[in-house]
Design a protein around this motif. Structure first.
Motif, PDB file in Angstrom:
ATOM      1  N   ALA A  45     -20.774 -25.671  21.206  1.00  0.00           N
ATOM      2  CA  ALA A  45     -21.575 -26.869  21.452  1.00  0.00           C
ATOM      3  C   ALA A  45     -21.136 -28.038  20.581  1.00  0.00           C
ATOM      4  CB  ALA A  45     -23.051 -26.574  21.218  1.00  0.00           C
ATOM      5  N   THR A  46     -20.666 -27.729  19.383  1.00  0.00           N
ATOM      6  CA  THR A  46     -20.250 -28.799  18.472  1.00  0.00           C
ATOM      7  C   THR A  46     -18.756 -29.093  18.576  1.00  0.00           C
ATOM      8  OG1 THR A  46     -20.043 -27.214  16.651  1.00  0.00           O
ATOM      9  CG2 THR A  46     -22.144 -28.404  16.852  1.00  0.00           C
ATOM     10  N   GLY A  47     -18.093 -28.456  19.537  1.00  0.00           N
ATOM     11  CA  GLY A  47     -16.688 -28.762  19.809  1.00  0.00           C
ATOM     12  C   GLY A  47     -15.675 -28.017  18.973  1.00  0.00           C
ATOM     13  N   ASP A  57      -8.970 -28.706  26.837  1.00  0.00           N
ATOM     14  CA  ASP A  57     -10.281 -28.760  26.211  1.00  0.00           C
ATOM     15  C   ASP A  57     -10.198 -29.312  24.792  1.00  0.00           C
ATOM     16  OD1 ASP A  57     -11.670 -27.831  28.421  1.00  0.00           O
ATOM     17  OD2 ASP A  57     -11.448 -25.740  27.836  1.00  0.00           O
ATOM     18  N   ARG A  60     -10.171 -33.355  24.754  1.00  0.00           N
ATOM     19  CA  ARG A  60     -11.350 -34.151  25.087  1.00  0.00           C
ATOM     20  C   ARG A  60     -12.476 -33.867  24.096  1.00  0.00           C
ATOM     21  NH1 ARG A  60     -15.210 -31.401  27.178  1.00  0.00           N
ATOM     22  NH2 ARG A  60     -14.899 -29.397  28.116  1.00  0.00           N
ATOM     23  N   PRO A  61     -13.274 -34.871  23.790  1.00  0.00           N
ATOM     24  CA  PRO A  61     -14.390 -34.667  22.860  1.00  0.00           C
ATOM     25  C   PRO A  61     -15.534 -33.921  23.537  1.00  0.00           C
ATOM     26  CG  PRO A  61     -14.393 -36.903  23.681  1.00  0.00           C
ATOM     27  CD  PRO A  61     -13.158 -36.241  24.250  1.00  0.00           C
ATOM     28  N   GLY A  62     -16.385 -33.374  22.736  1.00  0.00           N
ATOM     29  CA  GLY A  62     -17.579 -32.732  23.265  1.00  0.00           C
ATOM     30  C   GLY A  62     -17.499 -31.223  23.206  1.00  0.00           C
ATOM     31  N   PRO A  63     -18.465 -30.565  23.839  1.00  0.00           N
ATOM     32  CA  PRO A  63     -18.538 -29.106  23.797  1.00  0.00           C
ATOM     33  C   PRO A  63     -17.305 -28.437  24.406  1.00  0.00           C
ATOM     34  CG  PRO A  63     -20.554 -30.029  24.702  1.00  0.00           C
ATOM     35  CD  PRO A  63     -19.574 -31.151  24.594  1.00  0.00           C
ATOM     36  N   ALA A 102     -25.283 -27.263  24.768  1.00  0.00           N
ATOM     37  CA  ALA A 102     -25.917 -28.168  23.814  1.00  0.00           C
ATOM     38  C   ALA A 102     -27.408 -27.891  23.670  1.00  0.00           C
ATOM     39  CB  ALA A 102     -25.684 -29.610  24.234  1.00  0.00           C
ATOM     40  N   THR A 105     -28.638 -25.583  20.577  1.00  0.00           N
ATOM     41  CA  THR A 105     -28.345 -25.950  19.194  1.00  0.00           C
ATOM     42  C   THR A 105     -29.622 -26.382  18.498  1.00  0.00           C
ATOM     43  OG1 THR A 105     -27.835 -28.216  19.819  1.00  0.00           O
ATOM     44  CG2 THR A 105     -25.997 -26.659  19.767  1.00  0.00           C
TER      45      THR A 105
END
Length: 111
Positions: A45-47, A57, A60-63, A102, A105
């Protein structure tokens, strides 16, 4: 694992998925699998990437999407002879798919 249960005794979504998928193991291994799965969901979830996170993957930012391969890698430290591994992967994927990575969390992670 009462530490994950919600106030009032309601099961955490991951505990419910383990029961629904018949993914529980012996009393020694199941708590470890649940704790590792919570950690894996939180990391994704925090990447935070794993060893098998794809280059796409990572770019790119994000999960990080929790594919079956990601789940297997992130839970690979838990070894057991009970043999419920495929159902554990399915249970973790169910929770990540239904609630969204997300969504599990923060306070949801600790019950």
């Amino acid at each position: 694992m009462e530490g994950l249960a919600h106030p009032g005794g309601d099961l955490h979504p991951l505990q419910r998925a383990f029961l629904d998928r018949d993914a529980y193991q012996c009393g020694f291994c199941t708590p470890g699998q649940l704790c590792s799965a919570i950690g894996a969901i939180g990391e994704a979830a925090t990447g935070h990437p794993s060893h098998v996170t794809s280059p796409a993957d990572l770019a790119r930012p994000g999960p990080v999407p929790l594919t079956a391969e990601e789940i297997r890698e992130r839970l690979s430290g838990n070894l057991c002879r009970c043999g419920a591994y495929p159902r554990i992967v399915d249970a973790v994927a169910d929770v990540a798919d239904v609630a969204g990575v997300a969504a599990l969390t923060g306070t949801e992670m600790t019950g």
